[in-house]
Design an enzyme around this catalytic site. Sequence first.
Site, PDB file in Angstrom:
ATOM      1  N   HIS A 141      49.391  37.760  46.778  1.00 43.68           N
ATOM      2  CA  HIS A 141      48.689  38.074  45.526  1.00 43.68           C
ATOM      3  C   HIS A 141      47.254  38.522  45.821  1.00 43.68           C
ATOM      4  O   HIS A 141      46.795  39.559  45.296  1.00 43.68           O
ATOM      5  CB  HIS A 141      48.694  36.840  44.631  1.00 43.68           C
ATOM      6  CG  HIS A 141      47.786  36.917  43.445  1.00 43.68           C
ATOM      7  ND1 HIS A 141      48.235  37.148  42.156  1.00 43.68           N
ATOM      8  CD2 HIS A 141      46.428  36.790  43.336  1.00 43.68           C
ATOM      9  CE1 HIS A 141      47.221  37.161  41.327  1.00 43.68           C
ATOM     10  NE2 HIS A 141      46.102  36.946  42.007  1.00 43.68           N
ATOM     11  N   GLU A 142      46.540  37.788  46.654  1.00 49.74           N
ATOM     12  CA  GLU A 142      45.147  38.132  46.956  1.00 49.74           C
ATOM     13  C   GLU A 142      45.041  39.437  47.736  1.00 49.74           C
ATOM     14  O   GLU A 142      44.142  40.247  47.496  1.00 49.74           O
ATOM     15  CB  GLU A 142      44.487  36.996  47.737  1.00 49.74           C
ATOM     16  CG  GLU A 142      44.350  35.694  46.956  1.00 49.74           C
ATOM     17  CD  GLU A 142      43.577  35.854  45.664  1.00 49.74           C
ATOM     18  OE1 GLU A 142      42.686  36.716  45.599  1.00 49.74           O
ATOM     19  OE2 GLU A 142      43.864  35.113  44.701  1.00 49.74           O
ATOM     20  N   HIS A 145      45.130  42.459  45.550  1.00 44.97           N
ATOM     21  CA  HIS A 145      43.845  42.796  44.938  1.00 44.97           C
ATOM     22  C   HIS A 145      43.062  43.738  45.857  1.00 44.97           C
ATOM     23  O   HIS A 145      42.431  44.704  45.402  1.00 44.97           O
ATOM     24  CB  HIS A 145      43.011  41.535  44.713  1.00 44.97           C
ATOM     25  CG  HIS A 145      43.400  40.738  43.509  1.00 44.97           C
ATOM     26  ND1 HIS A 145      43.610  41.310  42.274  1.00 44.97           N
ATOM     27  CD2 HIS A 145      43.604  39.402  43.352  1.00 44.97           C
ATOM     28  CE1 HIS A 145      43.920  40.354  41.404  1.00 44.97           C
ATOM     29  NE2 HIS A 145      43.930  39.203  42.031  1.00 44.97           N
ATOM     30  N   GLU A 215      45.228  40.512  37.222  1.00 43.42           N
ATOM     31  CA  GLU A 215      45.950  39.338  37.700  1.00 43.42           C
ATOM     32  C   GLU A 215      47.458  39.531  37.536  1.00 43.42           C
ATOM     33  O   GLU A 215      48.240  39.177  38.426  1.00 43.42           O
ATOM     34  CB  GLU A 215      45.485  38.089  36.955  1.00 43.42           C
ATOM     35  CG  GLU A 215      44.061  37.664  37.261  1.00 43.42           C
ATOM     36  CD  GLU A 215      43.810  37.392  38.725  1.00 43.42           C
ATOM     37  OE1 GLU A 215      44.757  36.954  39.435  1.00 43.42           O
ATOM     38  OE2 GLU A 215      42.692  37.634  39.192  1.00 43.42           O
TER      39      GLU A 215
END
Length: 299
Positions: A141-142, A145, A215
């Site tokens: 997930h990070e 980004h 997100e």
Amino acid sequence: MARSRFAPDRGLSARMGLTMVVLALLYVVLIGAISYGTSSIWLGVIIGLGVFWGQWYFSDKLALAGMGAREVSPQEAPELHAMIDRLCALADMPKPRVAIADTDIPNAFAAGRSPERAVVAVTTGLQGRLDERELEAVLSHELSHVAHRDVLVMTIASVVGVLAGFLTRMLLWSGLSRNNNNNNAAVMVLVVTVVAAVVYGVSFLLTRLLSRYRELAADRAGAILTGQPSALASALTKISGDMARIPKKDLRAAEPYNAFFFVPALTGKLDIASLFASHPPLDKRLDQLSRISVELGRE
């Protein structure tokens, strides 16, 4: 959008583009307000560009310092580095620097002005609560980004807020230090302070709206890359539940960084409507991950 194997998101790209255009206009307004307040165009430009360069160039260091995180070598954190190595190879992207924050708040964040200058940080509280599959899902997930470059947009967006706050404090200080009978000075301070407050409010709303969407985009891209949306859903549920057990003073200290966190550090107070929330509701994130499981054939 970065060229990687993370799933692209046209909606995110469009929102980032629109946000950047509006923020650029707000930045010009702020520089004009500073120039008016200081009676010097060049001083306004210098202050505006100086704050922008400092926030942009040192964004990763500022984020790490704010959370008390430090970079760690592969020798210091071999399992964490190995996990990020695997994910970066899978995503075909540059490996970011790796950092750990010694705090019980279970969270993770990414910072940096580009994929080549990015850093991904996790807290010891996160490492102690998640299993390997869940931690890999959060890291994916990070990293999404970073690949989507929305970290850069959020960094630039934060500059507007910093500059507006700086302008307000500067003018309030200068206004108080002047002769109270100077009506022109008082009017100038009032006008520019109102402009700074309005600019800050607009930039705040823009970043909140973008933050919620990014997100969801990162959840989707990260889950598709690893092929394990259930692991990310499990991590979200576990962290959200444990957040309520963290001392409120620690949560208050971490709240300024909520827009960058995997899960917001909330003290339990109610937001003034969901418009001001930095993250989408947990149910919405879990529903999306459930749909992705069906798409991937992993019900």
